[in-house]
Write a protein that holds these residues in place. Structure first.
Motif, short mmCIF file in Angstrom:
data_model
loop_
_atom_site.label_atom_id
_atom_site.label_comp_id
_atom_site.label_asym_id
_atom_site.label_seq_id
_atom_site.Cartn_x
_atom_site.Cartn_y
_atom_site.Cartn_z
N SER A 41 68.46 -5.37 14.09
CA SER A 41 68.39 -3.94 13.62
C SER A 41 68.62 -3.61 15.78
N ALA A 42 69.32 -2.25 15.77
CA ALA A 42 68.76 -1.63 16.67
C ALA A 42 67.28 -1.91 17.99
N THR A 47 66.73 3.71 17.45
CA THR A 47 67.40 4.82 16.67
C THR A 47 66.44 5.39 16.88
N GLU A 75 72.98 -0.70 16.39
CA GLU A 75 72.24 -2.28 15.78
C GLU A 75 74.48 -2.79 17.05
N PHE A 137 71.50 -2.75 8.99
CA PHE A 137 71.54 -0.68 8.10
C PHE A 137 72.70 0.37 7.87
N ARG A 151 65.66 4.63 6.94
CA ARG A 151 65.05 3.80 8.12
C ARG A 151 64.41 2.55 7.75
N GLY A 152 64.38 1.14 8.17
CA GLY A 152 64.20 0.06 8.22
C GLY A 152 65.46 -0.47 7.07
N GLY A 153 65.99 0.16 6.80
CA GLY A 153 67.68 -0.06 6.64
C GLY A 153 68.33 -1.89 6.93
N SER A 154 67.92 -2.30 7.81
CA SER A 154 68.20 -3.64 8.37
C SER A 154 68.07 -5.02 7.64
N ASP A 155 66.33 -4.42 6.86
CA ASP A 155 66.21 -5.74 5.27
C ASP A 155 66.76 -5.20 4.79
N1 ASP Z 1 66.89 0.43 13.20
C1 ASP Z 1 66.80 1.06 12.11
C2 ASP Z 1 65.44 2.17 12.01
O1 ASP Z 1 64.93 1.74 12.76
C3 ASP Z 1 66.96 0.43 10.84
C4 ASP Z 1 66.90 -0.68 11.11
O2 ASP Z 1 65.63 -1.39 12.55
O3 ASP Z 1 65.64 -1.96 9.93
O4 ASP Z 1 65.02 2.32 11.19
#
Ligand code: ASP
Ligand code: MG
Length: 412
Positions: A41-42, A47, A75, A137, A151-155
């Motif tokens: 992730s970042a 972000t 990222e 992400f 958001r949260g897309g790195s998962d």
């Molecule tokens: N950096 C992005 C976020 O904060 C994606 C991630 O962290 O999964 O939502």
């Protein structure tokens, strides 16, 4: 030798020191002989910082395409830093943005969906003994535009890469050491689960346990990618999320208690009980793009009935206005609502093969004198709506009633 995809979230790469720690950890896995693809992730807060910049320039109306060009940089910084740290430790590595891998997505900027992943480059690198570091992400659409996955897309990036590479496991490293039976801040006796099924995890996640992006769990379930949630900097087995539903003696009927304070309840009373009435009530609500969760229609008296449903709290005011208009249109007596409610759910695949789970839940709530306002059930879940001020009491009572309390703390 295993092929493992490891995803590290924002807090795990939030400082230079942490990035160095992650590099050291990856090196250790590498030395065990495993092939490793790392998704990052970042850095934490980045972000949000970027979104804030965009909002300042555009009065809160950034164009999706340009926002994605910017958000993807968060990222991109982390993959480069992690690769540098790995190289410093003598680990051969290469970093790629989503577009360099070619993580092909649709063109829905800021919430794109992955369509296809080109695994050739990654496989060649792994074969050459390199650790591959991929930006989470983000992807690229068929026209070459940079996209992001929400958001949260790195998962989801992690799981999608694991699926494409047929990895043995996708490990999600984060700031908790696994998935718990419920929120430990509410129930100190909450336990880390060794194992949970995709289905259960989806119910837990959609009800507010925010360990994983929901979409990543759906993806993992669809492609049967074993997922493991682990603490980034503490040793431990974490929680394995799989398809497996084996029944064992120790397997509890209920895996967890989920809860949600984000809903509000709306009621329309004295509705003429005629065919099409549910549609007349809920049609305008859905036309306003308001999602409805639980729905209850009462048995009618004197040809009129009461109808109750729940929506997200953010939609409450809007939904109430719509409902008041509907009440006038269809000649109902009154419309009203209440947002001092909470939803509590028991979740577990064990319910399928055990009768009486719901009544055990109701009994536990009755013992605490908690009134149930609404009930809904599915194959692996029973949810109730109660007054919000009883939420914590309810969760604790259910956690004990279903024997989820950690053994050493039981009866505290
Ligand atoms: N950096 C992005 C976020 O904060 C994606 C991630 O962290 O999964 O939502
Ligand atoms: Mg996350």
């Amino acid at each position: 030798m295993a092929l493992i995809v490891q995803k590290f979230g924002g807090t795990s790469v939030g400082t230079v020191e942490r990035i160095q720690q992650v590099a050291a950890k990856v090196k250790k896995f590498r030395e065990n002989g495993d092939d490793i693809v790392v998704v990052v992730s970042a850095m934490s807060g980045e972000t949000n910082r970027l979104i804030d910049l965009a909002n300042q320039v555009t009065d809160g109306q950034p164009v999706g395409r340009e926002l994605d060009v910017m958000l993807s940089t968060g990222e991109q910084v982390t993959i480069a830093l992690l690769s540098m740290a790995l190289i410093k430790l003598g680990v051969p590595t290469v970093s790629y943005t989503g577009s360099q891998v070619r993580i092909l997505t649709d063109s829905a900027h800021t919430k794109a969906r992955i369509l296809q992943i080109d695994d050739q480059k990654l496989r060649a690198d792994l074969k050459a003994g390199r650790v591959v570091v991929v930006a989470g992400f983000q992807g690229v659409d068929e026209h070459g535009n940079i996209t992001t996955l929400g958001r949260g897309g790195s998962d989801t990036t992690g799981v999608a890469l694991a699926a494409a590479l047929k990895a043995d496991e996708c490990q999600i490293y984060t700031d908790v050491d696994g998935v718990y039976t419920t929120d430990p801040r509410v129930v100190p006796q909450a336990r880390r689960l060794e194992k949970i099924t995709f289905e259960e995890m989806l119910e837990m996640a959609s009800l507010g346990s925010k360990v994983l992006q929901i979409r990543s769990v759906e993806f993992a379930g669809k492609y049967n990618v074993p997922l493991r949630v682990l603490h980034s900097f503490q040793e431990g087995p974490g929680t394995l999320i799989t398809l497996d539903e084996e029944e064992s003696m120790e397997q509890p009927i209920i895996s967890g208690i989920a809860f949600n304070r984000d809903e509000a309840k709306l009621t329309i009373r004295g509705v003429p009980d005629t065919p099409g009435v549910a549609f007349k009530i809920l049609g305008p609500v859905s036309a306003a793009n308001i999602e409805v969760d639980m729905i209850v229609q009462n048995v009618s008296h004197d040809n009129t009935t009461d109808f109750t449903f729940t929506v997200h709290r953010n939609d409450y005011a809007n939904a109430l206005e719509i409902l008041r208009a509907t009440a006038e249109n269809i000649g109902a007596r009154e419309a009203g609502g209440d947002f001092n409610i909470a939803k509590v759910s028991i979740v577990g695949v064990g319910m399928r093969s055990h009768a009486g789970v719901a009544s055990r839940m109701f009994e536990a709530l009755a013992k605490e004198n908690i009134n149930i306002q609404m009930i809904s059930t599915s194959e692996i879940k029973v949810s109730v709506v109660i007054e919000e001020k009883y939420l914590e009491l309810a969760v604790r009572a259910l956690h004990t009633a279903f024997e989820l309390d950690a053994p050493d703390r039981q009866g505290d």
